[in-house]
Design an enzyme around this catalytic site. Structure first.
Site, mmCIF file in Angstrom:
data_model
loop_
_atom_site.group_PDB
_atom_site.id
_atom_site.type_symbol
_atom_site.label_atom_id
_atom_site.label_comp_id
_atom_site.label_asym_id
_atom_site.label_seq_id
_atom_site.Cartn_x
_atom_site.Cartn_y
_atom_site.Cartn_z
ATOM 1 N N ASP A 72 12.317 -31.817 -104.504
ATOM 2 C CA ASP A 72 13.557 -32.151 -104.069
ATOM 3 C C ASP A 72 14.733 -31.260 -104.806
ATOM 4 O O ASP A 72 15.024 -31.894 -105.968
ATOM 5 C CB ASP A 72 13.957 -33.531 -103.602
ATOM 6 C CG ASP A 72 15.233 -33.984 -103.445
ATOM 7 O OD1 ASP A 72 15.791 -32.976 -102.477
ATOM 8 O OD2 ASP A 72 15.617 -35.134 -103.671
ATOM 9 N N SER B 238 12.273 -37.271 -100.536
ATOM 10 C CA SER B 238 13.436 -36.845 -100.373
ATOM 11 C C SER B 238 14.620 -38.212 -100.920
ATOM 12 O O SER B 238 14.251 -39.241 -101.224
ATOM 13 C CB SER B 238 13.989 -36.336 -99.228
ATOM 14 O OG SER B 238 13.681 -37.322 -98.033
ATOM 15 N N CYS B 239 15.692 -37.686 -101.430
ATOM 16 C CA CYS B 239 16.870 -38.485 -101.807
ATOM 17 C C CYS B 239 16.967 -39.854 -101.135
ATOM 18 O O CYS B 239 16.760 -39.769 -99.694
ATOM 19 C CB CYS B 239 18.050 -37.994 -101.832
ATOM 20 S SG CYS B 239 19.457 -38.836 -102.129
ATOM 21 N N PRO B 240 16.814 -40.950 -101.805
ATOM 22 C CA PRO B 240 17.082 -41.302 -103.048
ATOM 23 C C PRO B 240 15.781 -41.556 -103.865
ATOM 24 O O PRO B 240 15.773 -42.056 -105.045
ATOM 25 C CB PRO B 240 17.800 -42.499 -103.137
ATOM 26 C CG PRO B 240 17.416 -43.180 -101.933
ATOM 27 C CD PRO B 240 16.912 -42.103 -100.907
ATOM 28 N N MET B 241 14.539 -41.304 -102.976
ATOM 29 C CA MET B 241 13.422 -41.958 -103.415
ATOM 30 C C MET B 241 12.700 -41.420 -104.907
ATOM 31 O O MET B 241 12.399 -42.157 -105.765
ATOM 32 C CB MET B 241 12.335 -41.782 -102.546
ATOM 33 C CG MET B 241 12.463 -42.763 -101.082
ATOM 34 S SD MET B 241 13.015 -44.193 -101.336
ATOM 35 C CE MET B 241 11.698 -45.155 -102.095
#
Lengths: 78, 164
Positions: free
Chosen positions: A43, A16-19
């Site tokens: 995502d 999930s964000c920011p990965m």
């Protein structure tokens, strides 16, 4: 098969964000100019964030495809 | 990142808070900005210093007040409270489980990723001297210890400045 000549695929599903953006940046960093990276993500935010990421980093967004839950984003290193 | 281009802008964060939730918020912004090729600096001050402390070493400081403060304020990236619903440590435990279920990195992983992306960590000199902390109390990823003037010199040239 895809319409783009893919040099590398990054499986960022489950992240999930920011990965997804972070992994994309790291993957693209190792690639050569003009090469195409396929990013797989589930995502929903990435669909908005990765085009913005591409724009602000100066890389080219070739296209986005959705297959069920998987979003495929094609980026060309520029 | 090594091939970072300067004109992609810069982000400077002040991390004053020592709670896990606020630290994660700071690191989400830091890693996202670094992925965009921006240069990112985090200035850790006061309670925020706990985020970059090494594990262990309960008693630190030169006098009894510093020693007491550091004992009561013991913490590092894996051991931080929440700013809300801490519930004597239950809150952070539950949040860690909930985050790992959603594959959100832990704070420790965020620190590692940020450092790999070239995010710079600066501990604040003044808070360190008040609390009796030394540079060796902090993670090796940290840059030099700096003061308010050096922070401002960096902040002045940054397009995005946040105090967390």
């Amino acid at each position: 098969m895809s319409e783009y000549a893919i040099n590398k695929t990054l499986d960022a599903r489950g992240l999930s964000c920011p990965m997804p953006s972070v992994k994309t940046a790291l993957a693209l960093e190792k690639m050569s100019l003009g090469e195409v990276l396929e990013v797989l993500t589930d995502d929903p935010v990435s669909k908005k964030d990765l085009p913005v990421w591409a724009q602000s980093t100066g890389n080219e967004l070739l296209g986005i495809k959705e297959e069920e839950k998987t979003i495929k984003i094609y980026l060309k290193k520029a | 990142m090594t091939d970072q281009i300067k004109n992609k802008g810069s982000v400077t964060l002040v991390l004053f808070s020592g709670e896990m939730d606020k630290a994660i918020a700071a690191f989400v912004i830091a890693t996202a900005a670094a992925s965009m090729g921006m240069s990112v600096n985090i200035f850790f001050t006061f309670w925020g210093l706990n985020v970059i402390k090494k594990e262990g070493g309960l008693i630190k400081g030169q006098n009894w007040m510093q020693k007491m403060l550091n004992m009561m304020n013991y913490g590092h990236a894996k051991k931080l409270a929440l700013s809300k619903m801490n519930m004597a440590g239950m809150g952070p435990m539950m949040l860690k489980v909930m985050m790992s279920e959603k594959k959100v990195p832990s704070l420790k992983e965020f620190i590692k990723t940020a450092s790999e992306l070239g995010v710079k960590f600066y501990p604040c000199e003044m808070s360190m001297s008040v609390m009796g902390l030394r540079q060796e109390d902090f993670l090796d990823e940290c840059e030099d210890v700096i003061g308010a003037v050096s922070y401002l010199a960096i902040a002045k040239t940054s397009e995005v400045n946040l105090f967390i």
